[in-house]
Design a protein around this motif. Structure first.
Motif, PDB file in Angstrom:
ATOM      1  N   UNK A 169       0.838  -1.200   0.000  1.00  0.00           N
ATOM      2  CA  UNK A 169       0.000   0.000   0.000  1.00  0.00           C
ATOM      3  C   UNK A 169       0.870   1.246   0.000  1.00  0.00           C
ATOM      4  N   UNK A 170       1.907   1.274   0.834  1.00  0.00           N
ATOM      5  CA  UNK A 170       2.820   2.412   0.860  1.00  0.00           C
ATOM      6  C   UNK A 170       3.486   2.605  -0.503  1.00  0.00           C
ATOM      7  N   UNK A 171       3.846   1.522  -1.159  1.00  0.00           N
ATOM      8  CA  UNK A 171       4.518   1.622  -2.459  1.00  0.00           C
ATOM      9  C   UNK A 171       3.585   2.214  -3.513  1.00  0.00           C
ATOM     10  N   UNK A 172       2.320   1.807  -3.506  1.00  0.00           N
ATOM     11  CA  UNK A 172       1.348   2.388  -4.427  1.00  0.00           C
ATOM     12  C   UNK A 172       1.172   3.877  -4.141  1.00  0.00           C
ATOM     13  N   UNK A 173       1.100   4.233  -2.861  1.00  0.00           N
ATOM     14  CA  UNK A 173       0.929   5.637  -2.484  1.00  0.00           C
ATOM     15  C   UNK A 173       2.095   6.486  -2.950  1.00  0.00           C
ATOM     16  N   UNK A 174       3.314   5.962  -2.839  1.00  0.00           N
ATOM     17  CA  UNK A 174       4.509   6.736  -3.173  1.00  0.00           C
ATOM     18  C   UNK A 174       4.733   6.843  -4.669  1.00  0.00           C
ATOM     19  N   UNK A 175       4.329   5.815  -5.437  1.00  0.00           N
ATOM     20  CA  UNK A 175       4.627   5.816  -6.868  1.00  0.00           C
ATOM     21  C   UNK A 175       3.402   6.051  -7.741  1.00  0.00           C
ATOM     22  N   UNK A 176       2.275   5.454  -7.365  1.00  0.00           N
ATOM     23  CA  UNK A 176       1.055   5.580  -8.159  1.00  0.00           C
ATOM     24  C   UNK A 176       1.087   4.826  -9.468  1.00  0.00           C
ATOM     25  N   UNK A 181       0.221  16.166   2.747  1.00  0.00           N
ATOM     26  CA  UNK A 181      -1.201  16.038   2.413  1.00  0.00           C
ATOM     27  C   UNK A 181      -1.356  15.130   1.196  1.00  0.00           C
ATOM     28  N   UNK A 182      -0.533  15.355   0.168  1.00  0.00           N
ATOM     29  CA  UNK A 182      -0.571  14.527  -1.041  1.00  0.00           C
ATOM     30  C   UNK A 182      -0.312  13.062  -0.713  1.00  0.00           C
ATOM     31  N   UNK A 183       0.760  12.778   0.037  1.00  0.00           N
ATOM     32  CA  UNK A 183       1.125  11.398   0.316  1.00  0.00           C
ATOM     33  C   UNK A 183       0.038  10.696   1.127  1.00  0.00           C
ATOM     34  N   UNK A 184      -0.535  11.391   2.089  1.00  0.00           N
ATOM     35  CA  UNK A 184      -1.573  10.786   2.928  1.00  0.00           C
ATOM     36  C   UNK A 184      -2.855  10.555   2.129  1.00  0.00           C
ATOM     37  N   UNK A 185      -3.183  11.484   1.232  1.00  0.00           N
ATOM     38  CA  UNK A 185      -4.346  11.298   0.362  1.00  0.00           C
ATOM     39  C   UNK A 185      -4.153  10.087  -0.548  1.00  0.00           C
ATOM     40  N   UNK A 186      -2.942   9.929  -1.088  1.00  0.00           N
ATOM     41  CA  UNK A 186      -2.656   8.781  -1.949  1.00  0.00           C
ATOM     42  C   UNK A 186      -2.666   7.475  -1.143  1.00  0.00           C
ATOM     43  N   UNK A 187      -2.171   7.517   0.093  1.00  0.00           N
ATOM     44  CA  UNK A 187      -2.226   6.333   0.957  1.00  0.00           C
ATOM     45  C   UNK A 187      -3.670   5.924   1.204  1.00  0.00           C
ATOM     46  N   UNK A 188      -4.519   6.912   1.490  1.00  0.00           N
ATOM     47  CA  UNK A 188      -5.936   6.631   1.745  1.00  0.00           C
ATOM     48  C   UNK A 188      -6.589   6.005   0.520  1.00  0.00           C
ATOM     49  N   UNK A 189      -6.312   6.560  -0.654  1.00  0.00           N
ATOM     50  CA  UNK A 189      -6.932   6.043  -1.885  1.00  0.00           C
ATOM     51  C   UNK A 189      -6.441   4.627  -2.177  1.00  0.00           C
ATOM     52  N   UNK A 190      -5.137   4.396  -2.016  1.00  0.00           N
ATOM     53  CA  UNK A 190      -4.591   3.058  -2.269  1.00  0.00           C
ATOM     54  C   UNK A 190      -5.180   2.039  -1.307  1.00  0.00           C
ATOM     55  N   UNK A 191      -5.219   2.388  -0.030  1.00  0.00           N
ATOM     56  CA  UNK A 191      -5.768   1.472   0.971  1.00  0.00           C
ATOM     57  C   UNK A 191      -7.253   1.214   0.713  1.00  0.00           C
ATOM     58  N   UNK A 192      -7.979   2.249   0.357  1.00  0.00           N
ATOM     59  CA  UNK A 192      -9.412   2.136   0.066  1.00  0.00           C
ATOM     60  C   UNK A 192      -9.663   1.141  -1.067  1.00  0.00           C
ATOM     61  N   UNK A 193      -8.933   1.282  -2.149  1.00  0.00           N
ATOM     62  CA  UNK A 193      -9.114   0.395  -3.291  1.00  0.00           C
ATOM     63  C   UNK A 193      -8.676  -1.038  -2.962  1.00  0.00           C
ATOM     64  N   UNK A 194      -7.545  -1.179  -2.297  1.00  0.00           N
ATOM     65  CA  UNK A 194      -6.992  -2.514  -2.061  1.00  0.00           C
ATOM     66  C   UNK A 194      -7.781  -3.289  -1.007  1.00  0.00           C
ATOM     67  N   UNK A 195      -8.282  -2.624   0.010  1.00  0.00           N
ATOM     68  CA  UNK A 195      -9.085  -3.344   1.007  1.00  0.00           C
ATOM     69  C   UNK A 195     -10.470  -3.682   0.475  1.00  0.00           C
ATOM     70  N   UNK A 196     -10.994  -2.848  -0.427  1.00  0.00           N
ATOM     71  CA  UNK A 196     -12.246  -3.223  -1.092  1.00  0.00           C
ATOM     72  C   UNK A 196     -12.008  -4.446  -1.972  1.00  0.00           C
ATOM     73  N   UNK A 197     -10.854  -4.470  -2.652  1.00  0.00           N
ATOM     74  CA  UNK A 197     -10.505  -5.640  -3.462  1.00  0.00           C
ATOM     75  C   UNK A 197     -10.365  -6.881  -2.599  1.00  0.00           C
TER      76      UNK A 197
END
Length: 271
Positions: free
Chosen positions: A169-176, A246-262
């Motif tokens: 999740x952190x890797x997705x947040x950092x790279x996208x 703010x950017x990194x935390x927003x991306x972490x939230x989005x990555x976690x949201x998508x991956x935990x729904x998956x």
């Protein structure tokens, strides 16, 4: 187990996210940071990246224990009950309708992003001196966010067993990037198979996990290093620090949201 129409829609949303090039904010940040990234590539040695990666790896291990003191499952369960969910344990949430869990997870986004921005703005005032303090605080906030979003879907992310998924999740947040998303979704599949069969999730096979444990912290460090160095710019450090956090935390939230729904959907399909 058969999916509902809502869950099918979410599945398509996740597939679209998997194949896109990141959010508009991610693309804008990447574009704005190109000059800094060029400087980092020219003057930051692979050895230094490895050293920062080792720091990130050790930091995440330490923070996983520390974050347990800042995250109270009782608060999340209370919020779930306010939404009409009859749950006694975090694990009960994984059997509740996804359309009721999504708002619960989204309610966690803003408070963490604002907290990270305030923290980044404060440490940004100190330039390079306070970057060393900023990074542990930023990861603490984001690890807590990942744990809470996971818990919102019935998956408590505490303990070393979940480290591969947290790192992904952190890797997705950092790279996208698509590669990071694909790797994270493969990790989700492993977790879903284990949870559906009531087995202990331990990440992918040991050899891959060891390689992942070495590589992912380095990738996370590489993607964040240039952005955090931008905080050393005179007079702009506070604004840059707040914006990057703010950017990194927003991306972490989005990555976690998508991956935990998956994870929720794939586990249900395997039952």
């Amino acid at each position: 187990m058969r999916l509902t129409p809502y869950e099918r829609d979410v599945q398509r949303e996740i597939e679209k996210w998997q194949h896109d090039d990141g959010s508009f904010v991610m693309q804008a940040v990447n574009w704005a940071m190109q000059p800094v990234d060029w400087v980092v590539r020219q003057f930051v040695s692979p050895e230094l990246e490895d050293q920062v990666g080792a720091v990130v790896e050790n930091l995440l291990s330490l923070l996983n224990d520390a974050s347990e003191w800042t995250y109270d499952a009782g608060d999340l369960l209370a919020a779930a009950r306010k939404q009409g969910l009859d749950v006694q344990r975090i694990e009960d949430l994984r059997n509740e309708p996804l359309e009721q869990l999504d708002p619960l997870a989204r309610s966690l986004f803003t408070q963490h992003a604002i907290l990270a921005a305030i923290e980044g703005g404060g440490t940004g005032l100190g330039g390079a001196v306070l970057i060393a303090a900023d990074i542990p605080l930023l990861f603490t906030i984001n690890l807590r966010l990942i744990q809470q979003i996971g818990a919102a879907y019935g998956f408590p992310m505490r303990g070393p067993d979940y480290r591969p998924l947290v790192l992904s999740i952190f890797n997705v947040a950092a790279s996208g990037g698509r590669e990071a998303k694909n790797a994270a979704l493969r990790e989700v599949s492993v977790a879903a198979a284990a949870l559906a069969n009531e087995l202990t999730y331990k990440g992918r096979v040991s050899g891959i996990f060891r390689e992942q444990s070495r590589q992912l912290p380095r990738e996370i460090a590489k993607n964040l290093l240039g952005r955090k160095l931008a905080q050393t710019i005179p007079l702009a450090g506070a604004a840059v620090g707040a914006g990057i956090n703010y950017w990194f935390t927003t991306e972490t939230a989005r990555a976690a949201y998508m991956l935990f729904r998956a994870l929720y959907i794939e586990r249900k399909e395997r039952l």
